[in-house]
Design a protein around this motif. Structure first.
Motif, PDB file in Angstrom:
ATOM      1  N   GLU A  24     -17.224  74.245  57.403  1.00 31.09           N
ATOM      2  CA  GLU A  24     -18.400  75.320  57.910  1.00 31.09           C
ATOM      3  C   GLU A  24     -19.249  75.075  58.925  1.00 31.09           C
ATOM      4  N   GLY A  25     -19.343  75.701  59.913  1.00 28.56           N
ATOM      5  CA  GLY A  25     -20.515  75.225  60.875  1.00 28.56           C
ATOM      6  C   GLY A  25     -19.827  74.372  61.894  1.00 28.56           C
ATOM      7  N   SER A  26     -20.727  73.740  62.736  1.00 24.96           N
ATOM      8  CA  SER A  26     -20.264  72.956  63.746  1.00 24.96           C
ATOM      9  C   SER A  26     -19.719  71.513  63.411  1.00 24.96           C
ATOM     10  N   VAL A  27     -19.115  71.048  64.331  1.00 21.26           N
ATOM     11  CA  VAL A  27     -18.504  69.654  63.912  1.00 21.26           C
ATOM     12  C   VAL A  27     -18.540  68.650  64.815  1.00 21.26           C
ATOM     13  N   LEU A  28     -18.878  67.427  64.383  1.00 22.65           N
ATOM     14  CA  LEU A  28     -18.652  66.204  65.185  1.00 22.65           C
ATOM     15  C   LEU A  28     -17.671  65.283  64.817  1.00 22.65           C
ATOM     16  N   ILE A  29     -16.552  65.063  65.818  1.00 21.69           N
ATOM     17  CA  ILE A  29     -15.731  64.123  65.058  1.00 21.69           C
ATOM     18  C   ILE A  29     -15.726  62.741  66.026  1.00 21.69           C
ATOM     19  N   ARG A  35     -17.626  65.336  60.775  1.00 22.45           N
ATOM     20  CA  ARG A  35     -18.730  65.172  59.934  1.00 22.45           C
ATOM     21  C   ARG A  35     -19.440  66.604  60.316  1.00 22.45           C
ATOM     22  N   ALA A  36     -20.186  66.861  59.468  1.00 18.58           N
ATOM     23  CA  ALA A  36     -20.936  68.319  59.977  1.00 18.58           C
ATOM     24  C   ALA A  36     -21.943  67.918  60.939  1.00 18.58           C
ATOM     25  N   TRP A  37     -22.210  68.642  61.849  1.00 13.10           N
ATOM     26  CA  TRP A  37     -22.837  68.581  62.996  1.00 13.10           C
ATOM     27  C   TRP A  37     -23.888  69.703  63.112  1.00 13.10           C
ATOM     28  N   ALA A 107      -3.701  62.801  70.631  1.00 10.18           N
ATOM     29  CA  ALA A 107      -2.352  62.728  70.333  1.00 10.18           C
ATOM     30  C   ALA A 107      -2.085  61.673  71.510  1.00 10.18           C
ATOM     31  N   GLU A 108      -2.519  61.326  72.721  1.00  9.87           N
ATOM     32  CA  GLU A 108      -2.403  60.446  73.708  1.00  9.87           C
ATOM     33  C   GLU A 108      -3.242  59.124  73.311  1.00  9.87           C
ATOM     34  N   GLY A 109      -4.097  59.096  72.471  1.00 11.85           N
ATOM     35  CA  GLY A 109      -4.750  57.855  71.793  1.00 11.85           C
ATOM     36  C   GLY A 109      -5.914  57.653  72.571  1.00 11.85           C
ATOM     37  N   ARG A 110      -6.604  58.629  73.223  1.00 10.84           N
ATOM     38  CA  ARG A 110      -7.916  58.439  73.998  1.00 10.84           C
ATOM     39  C   ARG A 110      -9.001  58.268  72.887  1.00 10.84           C
ATOM     40  N   ARG A 111     -10.062  57.420  73.386  1.00 12.54           N
ATOM     41  CA  ARG A 111     -11.039  57.131  72.440  1.00 12.54           C
ATOM     42  C   ARG A 111     -12.096  58.292  72.870  1.00 12.54           C
ATOM     43  N   LEU A 112     -12.325  59.081  72.165  1.00  2.60           N
ATOM     44  CA  LEU A 112     -13.379  60.129  72.535  1.00  2.60           C
ATOM     45  C   LEU A 112     -13.982  60.427  71.305  1.00  2.60           C
ATOM     46  N   ALA A 113     -15.281  61.284  71.376  1.00  3.42           N
ATOM     47  CA  ALA A 113     -15.980  61.648  70.155  1.00  3.42           C
ATOM     48  C   ALA A 113     -15.718  63.203  70.607  1.00  3.42           C
ATOM     49  N   CYS A 114     -15.534  64.211  69.698  1.00  2.00           N
ATOM     50  CA  CYS A 114     -15.514  65.799  69.902  1.00  2.00           C
ATOM     51  C   CYS A 114     -16.501  66.279  69.206  1.00  2.00           C
ATOM     52  N   ALA A 115     -17.627  67.067  69.925  1.00  2.00           N
ATOM     53  CA  ALA A 115     -18.668  67.694  69.522  1.00  2.00           C
ATOM     54  C   ALA A 115     -18.495  69.224  69.625  1.00  2.00           C
ATOM     55  N   LEU A 116     -18.177  70.007  68.616  1.00  2.00           N
ATOM     56  CA  LEU A 116     -17.697  71.538  68.664  1.00  2.00           C
ATOM     57  C   LEU A 116     -18.754  72.166  68.068  1.00  2.00           C
ATOM     58  N   ILE A 117     -19.366  73.107  69.036  1.00  4.49           N
ATOM     59  CA  ILE A 117     -20.294  74.165  68.276  1.00  4.49           C
ATOM     60  C   ILE A 117     -19.295  75.442  67.743  1.00  4.49           C
ATOM     61  N   ALA A 118     -19.647  75.593  66.502  1.00  5.38           N
ATOM     62  CA  ALA A 118     -18.832  76.680  65.858  1.00  5.38           C
ATOM     63  C   ALA A 118     -19.089  78.271  66.706  1.00  5.38           C
ATOM     64  N   VAL A 119     -17.720  78.639  66.443  1.00  2.00           N
ATOM     65  CA  VAL A 119     -17.703  80.076  67.092  1.00  2.00           C
ATOM     66  C   VAL A 119     -17.450  81.208  66.063  1.00  2.00           C
TER      67      VAL A 119
END
Length: 119
Positions: A24-29, A35-37, A107-119
């Protein structure tokens, strides 16, 4: 080293389905862990929202992929400046596009963080 990054299976109704589990809610990967964001809208986006990403450092995170919600929007200057000072790139787009791109880049192995605001 094999990664066990969560996949974004679905988004909407105020949350996400990540690798089959509802969040539920926005998420930070970060570091392949979801994790919840606390950011619910672009108006709430502050540099402090990225403290965990900045703390992880450039070795762990090449860039942040930010899902800005239902529409693409320019993140506030203080957010952009804080990430730039930390040497961490920022890519932003609407959350549906960011969710799809996250799956591809992971899937390409990139080192990233992903911050997604829920819609």
């Amino acid at each position: 080293m094999a990664r066990d990054a969560p996949q974004v299976d679905a988004y909407g109704d105020g949350g996400f389905r990540l690798s089959g589990a509802r969040h539920e809610g926005s998420v930070l990967i970060l570091n392949d862990e979801a994790r919840a964001w606390s950011v619910a809208s672009m108006a709430e986006l502050t540099p402090e929202a990225f403290d965990p990403v900045i703390a992880a450092g450039r070795e762990a995170v090449e860039f942040v992929l930010l899902g800005t919600g239902g529409a693409n929007a320019l993140p506030p200057r203080p957010v952009r400046d804080a990430l730039q000072r930390a040497g961490i790139g920022l890519e932003f787009m609407d959350t549906p596009s960011a969710a799809r791109l996250y799956n591809i880049l992971t899937a390409e192995g990139r080192r990233l963080a992903c911050a997604l605001i829920a819609v």
